[in-house]
Motif scaffolding. Structure first.
Motif, PDB file in Angstrom:
ATOM      1  N   GLY A 150      13.042   4.038  -5.831  1.00  0.00           N
ATOM      2  CA  GLY A 150      13.312   2.612  -5.685  1.00  0.00           C
ATOM      3  C   GLY A 150      12.155   1.818  -5.122  1.00  0.00           C
ATOM      4  N   PHE A 151      11.102   2.506  -4.678  1.00  0.00           N
ATOM      5  CA  PHE A 151       9.945   1.801  -4.135  1.00  0.00           C
ATOM      6  C   PHE A 151       8.766   1.863  -5.110  1.00  0.00           C
ATOM      7  N   THR A 152       9.045   2.247  -6.362  1.00  0.00           N
ATOM      8  CA  THR A 152       8.001   2.287  -7.390  1.00  0.00           C
ATOM      9  C   THR A 152       7.669   0.877  -7.846  1.00  0.00           C
ATOM     10  N   ILE A 153       6.374   0.628  -7.990  1.00  0.00           N
ATOM     11  CA  ILE A 153       5.942  -0.699  -8.438  1.00  0.00           C
ATOM     12  C   ILE A 153       5.911  -0.747  -9.966  1.00  0.00           C
ATOM     13  N   PHE A 154       6.239  -1.911 -10.496  1.00  0.00           N
ATOM     14  CA  PHE A 154       6.203  -2.188 -11.932  1.00  0.00           C
ATOM     15  C   PHE A 154       6.980  -1.197 -12.793  1.00  0.00           C
ATOM     16  N   PRO A 155       8.250  -0.987 -12.473  1.00  0.00           N
ATOM     17  CA  PRO A 155       9.069  -0.198 -13.392  1.00  0.00           C
ATOM     18  C   PRO A 155       9.309  -1.012 -14.667  1.00  0.00           C
ATOM     19  N   THR A 156       9.816  -0.355 -15.686  1.00  0.00           N
ATOM     20  CA  THR A 156      10.081  -1.021 -16.961  1.00  0.00           C
ATOM     21  C   THR A 156      11.571  -1.299 -17.085  1.00  0.00           C
ATOM     22  N   ASP A 163       0.822  -1.222   0.000  1.00  0.00           N
ATOM     23  CA  ASP A 163       0.000   0.000   0.000  1.00  0.00           C
ATOM     24  C   ASP A 163       0.852   1.267   0.000  1.00  0.00           C
ATOM     25  N   GLU A 164       2.112   1.143   0.398  1.00  0.00           N
ATOM     26  CA  GLU A 164       2.968   2.330   0.474  1.00  0.00           C
ATOM     27  C   GLU A 164       3.806   2.536  -0.783  1.00  0.00           C
ATOM     28  N   HIS A 165       3.668   1.658  -1.769  1.00  0.00           N
ATOM     29  CA  HIS A 165       4.450   1.780  -3.001  1.00  0.00           C
ATOM     30  C   HIS A 165       4.438   3.205  -3.548  1.00  0.00           C
ATOM     31  N   SER A 166       5.525   3.604  -4.180  1.00  0.00           N
ATOM     32  CA  SER A 166       5.566   4.880  -4.890  1.00  0.00           C
ATOM     33  C   SER A 166       4.938   4.698  -6.269  1.00  0.00           C
ATOM     34  N   ALA A 167       4.261   5.744  -6.726  1.00  0.00           N
ATOM     35  CA  ALA A 167       3.689   5.713  -8.071  1.00  0.00           C
ATOM     36  C   ALA A 167       4.781   6.058  -9.081  1.00  0.00           C
ATOM     37  N   THR A 168       4.541   5.660 -10.331  1.00  0.00           N
ATOM     38  CA  THR A 168       5.416   6.156 -11.380  1.00  0.00           C
ATOM     39  C   THR A 168       5.072   7.642 -11.572  1.00  0.00           C
ATOM     40  N   GLY A 169       5.984   8.407 -12.138  1.00  0.00           N
ATOM     41  CA  GLY A 169       5.772   9.859 -12.224  1.00  0.00           C
ATOM     42  C   GLY A 169       7.013  10.568 -11.730  1.00  0.00           C
ATOM     43  N   PRO A 170       6.917  11.880 -11.541  1.00  0.00           N
ATOM     44  CA  PRO A 170       8.118  12.656 -11.198  1.00  0.00           C
ATOM     45  C   PRO A 170       8.726  12.292  -9.844  1.00  0.00           C
ATOM     46  N   ASN A 171       7.942  11.644  -8.964  1.00  0.00           N
ATOM     47  CA  ASN A 171       8.495  11.247  -7.666  1.00  0.00           C
ATOM     48  C   ASN A 171       8.823   9.760  -7.602  1.00  0.00           C
ATOM     49  N   ALA A 172       8.926   9.115  -8.752  1.00  0.00           N
ATOM     50  CA  ALA A 172       9.241   7.684  -8.785  1.00  0.00           C
ATOM     51  C   ALA A 172      10.610   7.446  -8.148  1.00  0.00           C
ATOM     52  N   PRO A 213      20.051   2.168 -11.928  1.00  0.00           N
ATOM     53  CA  PRO A 213      20.613   3.040 -10.909  1.00  0.00           C
ATOM     54  C   PRO A 213      20.519   4.514 -11.309  1.00  0.00           C
ATOM     55  N   PRO A 214      20.699   5.404 -10.257  1.00  0.00           N
ATOM     56  CA  PRO A 214      21.041   5.098  -8.848  1.00  0.00           C
ATOM     57  C   PRO A 214      19.867   4.521  -8.068  1.00  0.00           C
ATOM     58  N   LEU A 215      20.179   3.820  -7.005  1.00  0.00           N
ATOM     59  CA  LEU A 215      19.178   3.269  -6.107  1.00  0.00           C
ATOM     60  C   LEU A 215      18.904   4.301  -5.020  1.00  0.00           C
ATOM     61  N   THR A 216      17.776   4.988  -5.167  1.00  0.00           N
ATOM     62  CA  THR A 216      17.453   6.056  -4.212  1.00  0.00           C
ATOM     63  C   THR A 216      15.979   5.963  -3.839  1.00  0.00           C
ATOM     64  N   ILE A 217      15.603   6.684  -2.817  1.00  0.00           N
ATOM     65  CA  ILE A 217      14.191   6.781  -2.440  1.00  0.00           C
ATOM     66  C   ILE A 217      13.832   8.240  -2.196  1.00  0.00           C
ATOM     67  N   SER A 218      12.555   8.507  -2.371  1.00  0.00           N
ATOM     68  CA  SER A 218      12.040   9.876  -2.249  1.00  0.00           C
ATOM     69  C   SER A 218      11.914  10.255  -0.769  1.00  0.00           C
ATOM     70  N   PRO A 219      11.800  11.553  -0.488  1.00  0.00           N
ATOM     71  CA  PRO A 219      11.597  11.987   0.903  1.00  0.00           C
ATOM     72  C   PRO A 219      10.373  11.331   1.553  1.00  0.00           C
ATOM     73  N   ARG A 220       9.340  11.071   0.764  1.00  0.00           N
ATOM     74  CA  ARG A 220       8.152  10.406   1.325  1.00  0.00           C
ATOM     75  C   ARG A 220       8.498   9.031   1.899  1.00  0.00           C
ATOM     76  N   VAL A 221       9.278   8.237   1.128  1.00  0.00           N
ATOM     77  CA  VAL A 221       9.622   6.886   1.592  1.00  0.00           C
ATOM     78  C   VAL A 221      10.636   6.952   2.737  1.00  0.00           C
ATOM     79  N   VAL A 222      11.556   7.912   2.663  1.00  0.00           N
ATOM     80  CA  VAL A 222      12.476   8.132   3.798  1.00  0.00           C
ATOM     81  C   VAL A 222      11.665   8.350   5.067  1.00  0.00           C
ATOM     82  N   GLY A 223      10.632   9.187   4.962  1.00  0.00           N
ATOM     83  CA  GLY A 223       9.808   9.499   6.134  1.00  0.00           C
ATOM     84  C   GLY A 223       9.078   8.277   6.669  1.00  0.00           C
TER      85      GLY A 223
END
Ligand SMILES: [Zn+2]
Length: 220
Positions: free
Chosen positions: A174-180, A163-172, A204-214
């Protein structure tokens, strides 16, 4: 599902110890190690470690690590604390886990001692032979793809659900579901496309957004 905390003594320790299954391919063992380095470089409230004396999670009892990293396909079954549990989907149906897909799965075992259910163990399963399309047809996915899959599952293992997955889009991230998967000239040059429209985002790079950091830091 939602973010779930680990049991208090583990949460206080701030480290999740990982046991790499003896059956892992060299490619997956390398990906696990690389993704742990990338995760720990994020300097979050929790880190992962592979201790030299790491012990597998036993079928029962309190010994062994917190997180086991397996590769597999088909019906995924694990045992811990006297319980056998099988990977199922949201509807409760047994999952026929693909050995050739480009995503893994993390099962957590939670316990309650009268209070809320807290995580005691996590089992990460990754596909045993991830495949992707490239010039000339299907072939084994390259190391950057495996690194992404492992990194993504480490994030789940901290306590974040689908439920916490990141959406694809400008804030995609390392926690985005179904990347290509984007095939390189050789497997070594493969990468994941997390956002295919401008701004294009790759791993790469393997990073996460501030939302997932939080979300992770709030859980640790
Ligand atoms: Zn996921």
């Amino acid at each position: 599902m939602a973010v779930v905390a680990w049991e208090t003594s583990i949460r206080n320790g701030k480290v999740l110890n990982v046991f790499p299954s003896a059956k892992l391919s060299k490619g997956w063992l390398d990906a696990l190690k690389t993704s742990i380095v990338a995760f720990n470089n994020l300097k979050l409230n929790v880190t992962f470690a592979i201790p030299n004396n790491a012990q597998a999670i036993p079928p029962d009892g309190e010994d062994g690590v917190e997180v086991q990293f397996n590769m597999g396909r088909g019906t995924i079954t694990n045992q811990a604390h006297g319980t056998t549990f099988t990977l199922t989907d949201k509807a409760g149906q047994v999952v026929n886990f693909s050995g050739t897909s480009l995503h893994g799965s993390t099962q957590t075992l939670k316990r309650s001692f009268g209070g809320p259910h807290l995580i005691r163990r996590a089992f990460i399963t990754v596909p045993d032979k991830p495949q992707m399309s490239a010039t000339g047809g299907q072939r084994d996915a390259g190391p950057n793809i495996l690194n992404f899959i492992a990194f993504h599952e480490l994030i789940h293992a901290t306590g974040l659900s689908n439920d916490e997955h990141s959406a694809t889009g400008p804030n995609a991230d390392g926690f985005t579901i179904f990347p290509t998967a984007d095939a390189g000239k050789t497997a070594k040059d493969d990468r994941m496309i997390l956002n295919s429209n401008p701004p294009r985002i790759f791993a790469p790079p393997l990073t996460i957004s501030p939302r997932v950091v939080g979300l992770i830091n709030g859980n640790w």
